[in-house]
Design an enzyme around this catalytic site. Structure first.
Site, PDB file in Angstrom:
ATOM      1  CG  HIS A  88       6.776  -8.689  -4.022  1.00 41.96           C
ATOM      2  ND1 HIS A  88       6.239  -7.430  -4.062  1.00 41.96           N
ATOM      3  CD2 HIS A  88       7.338  -8.823  -2.786  1.00 41.96           C
ATOM      4  CE1 HIS A  88       6.451  -6.819  -2.904  1.00 41.96           C
ATOM      5  NE2 HIS A  88       7.114  -7.643  -2.110  1.00 41.96           N
ATOM      6  CG  HIS A 113      12.210 -10.294  -3.640  1.00 43.13           C
ATOM      7  ND1 HIS A 113      12.992  -9.418  -2.909  1.00 43.13           N
ATOM      8  CD2 HIS A 113      11.243 -10.739  -2.781  1.00 43.13           C
ATOM      9  CE1 HIS A 113      12.513  -9.326  -1.671  1.00 43.13           C
ATOM     10  NE2 HIS A 113      11.458 -10.121  -1.561  1.00 43.13           N
ATOM     11  CG  HIS A 132      10.210 -14.186   1.662  1.00 46.95           C
ATOM     12  ND1 HIS A 132      11.132 -14.445   0.676  1.00 46.95           N
ATOM     13  CD2 HIS A 132       9.970 -12.843   1.616  1.00 46.95           C
ATOM     14  CE1 HIS A 132      11.445 -13.318   0.065  1.00 46.95           C
ATOM     15  NE2 HIS A 132      10.759 -12.332   0.615  1.00 46.95           N
ATOM     16  CG  ASP A 133       7.548 -11.936  -0.703  1.00 46.41           C
ATOM     17  OD1 ASP A 133       6.642 -11.841   0.146  1.00 46.41           O
ATOM     18  OD2 ASP A 133       8.473 -11.109  -0.802  1.00 46.41           O
ATOM     19  CG  ASP A 189      11.312  -9.333   2.873  1.00 47.56           C
ATOM     20  OD1 ASP A 189      11.463  -9.522   1.641  1.00 47.56           O
ATOM     21  OD2 ASP A 189      10.203  -9.075   3.375  1.00 47.56           O
TER      22      ASP A 189
END
Length: 518
Positions: A259, A263, A299-300, A409
């Site tokens: 993460h 990524h 998103h992360d 994802d």
């Protein structure tokens, strides 16, 4: 300020008044430099208030050092005369003065016009305390610090090209067909060639990250924004866009094996491929594309490298804040909103529109919660069975963006084997690091995080069977199917067979006598 006379132009900085110059990163400048700083033809000047603060801090530090040096010299001479070794009485005073200077410097930099405000706010933005993972996996701390410094230097060097891009987009430089992809001139050779093939499903994000000196996410996003013309359509300021993207990249923890910002760049590239699907591309509005790319990139963000159950059982403040529900995804969304407001990327839009964008970004990011997989899968399957998806409706387009982001994802098993294998090993390494932490602190080891009980082939085989295959089967139906969907399905089938083969070989391999002895 007379130094700004004739240098400020409303065409260059439409959102910045003459008294508030655009700041770059202050760490690239000496703290007492008073002459204007030139960056890509755009002259920047220090604010008088911030300059006076720095002068006062520097004067106080210099005065303190000179006085301490005189007293220290007298003390040393006295020690030499006595012939005895004594504790330095000025050591604690020096630490106190340094602390005061640091506090004054932080106070001055935290003001709206402080030249270090962006750096300090970026450090405060992450609400998750970094885990002390060196107790599990020893690493060379100095090498990590050097890597961080090198990335910061590359960011500073790249700021000039974005100022140049801002002038080009505002019409101050001649616009030619060759100037569409602004970054192609800065990254020559393989990086430029890879940008021209960004829609290829075989895109090697690891190679691209190396070619861009760890700046793959920012480079890719700026390139895609130019491809879609989002800068012009939404009237975005290129410098603010770069500022926001740099915040996002910096808030990804490079210590995480999986993460991290690479990524995020990989998910963004996959999302771009899905946005190009013929059935979807002709229906999407520029705002839909903007939301899809932004959600993929962020998103992360600020992912701590551990999962939600770990945060809950360690009673982390994020788990309490979000009441043990979509803890990480909620934090990713709130962090993204904070960076949007700090960078003022959407400050030129009406308040209701910017708030709507923030809410839709939250809806997309929250959809990546793996615990909601069945919820989205059943709804998607029902729409497919009833054939009632109407992409002319904004709500249906938004739902497909949610499904597309979920697919992006978890699309690693659909990549070519060398890329898929590397991602699988990285995510399992992160799982096992969490399991080692849990074992060290006598916590219950989370599922799939026990390296002694699970192997990479076993984890990946189960992940493909229960998560990836059902989701991409419905995506395959939705695309009717497209060439890209057929390619992904073929890769997925081959990769699953490969993992099953490795799992079978590991199970049938005779035990190692040395391992039994150990």
């Amino acid at each position: 300020m007379p130094v700004l006379k004739g240098l400020w132009s409303p065409e260059l900085c439409q959102d910045e008044p003459p008294s508030s110059p655009v700041w770059g990163r202050a760490s690239a400048r000496p703290p007492l430099k008073t002459s204007p700083v030139t960056c890509g033809g755009l002259a920047l000047a220090l604010e008088l208030q911030a300059l006076m603060r720095q002068l006062r801090v520097a004067w106080r530090a210099c005065r303190g050092r000179s006085q301490k040096s005189e007293r220290r010299q007298a003390w040393v001479e006295g020690v030499e005369d006595d012939g005895e070794e004594k504790e330095d009485p000025f050591h604690h005073q020096e630490e106190q003065v340094q602390h005061e200077d640091s506090s004054a410097h932080l106070e001055g930099a935290s003001t709206p016009n402080g030249c270090l405000s962006s750096v300090l706010l970026a450090e405060r933005r992450g609400s998750y305390p970094l885990m002390d993972k060196h107790i599990v996996k020893t690493c060379d701390q100095q090498r990590e610090l050097e890597s961080v410094r090198r990335k910061k230097v590359n960011t500073l060097l790249s700021f000039q090209r974005y100022c140049h891009a801002s002038r080009l987009l505002r019409g101050l430089l001649p616009w030619t067909p060759e100037s569409l992809h602004l970054l192609d001139y800065d990254y020559l050779g393989q990086a430029a060639h890879m940008l021209s093939k960004v829609g290829s499903w075989n895109f090697d994000i690891f190679l691209f990250d190396r070619l861009t000196n760890g700046n793959s996410l920012v480079t890719l996003m700026c390139h895609l924004f130019n491809i879609y013309g989002l800068v012009q359509h939404l009237q975005l300021d290129m410098v603010k866009l770069h500022r926001f993207l740099s915040m996002v990249r910096s808030d990804y923890h490079f210590q995480n094996p999986y993460h991290n910002a690479v990524h995020a760049a990989d998910v963004t590239q996959a999302m771009y491929c899905y946005l190009q699907e013929p059935k979807l591309a002709e229906q999407l509005s520029p705002l839909d594309v903007f939301l899809g790319l932004m959600a993929a990139a962020a998103h992360d963000v600020d992912h701590p490298g551990v999962n939600q159950p770990f945060l809950i059982k360690t009673q982390h403040h994020l788990a309490s804040l979000y009441q043990n529900t979509s803890v990480l995804e909620s934090h990713h969304w709130r962090s993204t909103v904070g960076m949007l407001r700090e960078s003022q990327l959407l400050s030129h839009l009406p308040a209701d529109m910017s708030q709507e964008i923030e809410q839709q970004l939250g809806s997309l990011i929250l959809a990546t919660d793996i615990s909601r997989q069945n919820e989205f899968l059943l709804t998607f399957r029902a729409h497919q069975d009833n054939q009632d998806l109407d992409l002319r409706m904004a709500s249906h387009r938004h739902f497909i963006l949610q499904i597309g982001l979920k697919c992006a994802d978890v699309c690693n098993p659909c990549r070519v084997w060398p890329l898929s294998k590397q991602w699988s090993e990285r995510v399992c390494e992160e799982f096992f690091m969490q399991g080692d932490l849990e074992r060290k602190f006598n916590l219950e080891i989370s599922p799939l995080c026990d390296q002694q009980a699970h192997s990479v082939p076993a984890i990946q085989s189960g992940f493909i069977s229960y998560i990836v295959e059902p989701l991409f089967a419905e995506w395959h139906r939705f695309t009717e199917p497209s060439a890209l969907s057929r390619t992904m399905t073929a890769h997925l089938r081959r990769n699953k067979a490969h993992w099953n083969r490795l799992l079978h070989d590991a199970q049938t391999r005779p035990p190692d006598p040395e391992e039994d002895v150990r």
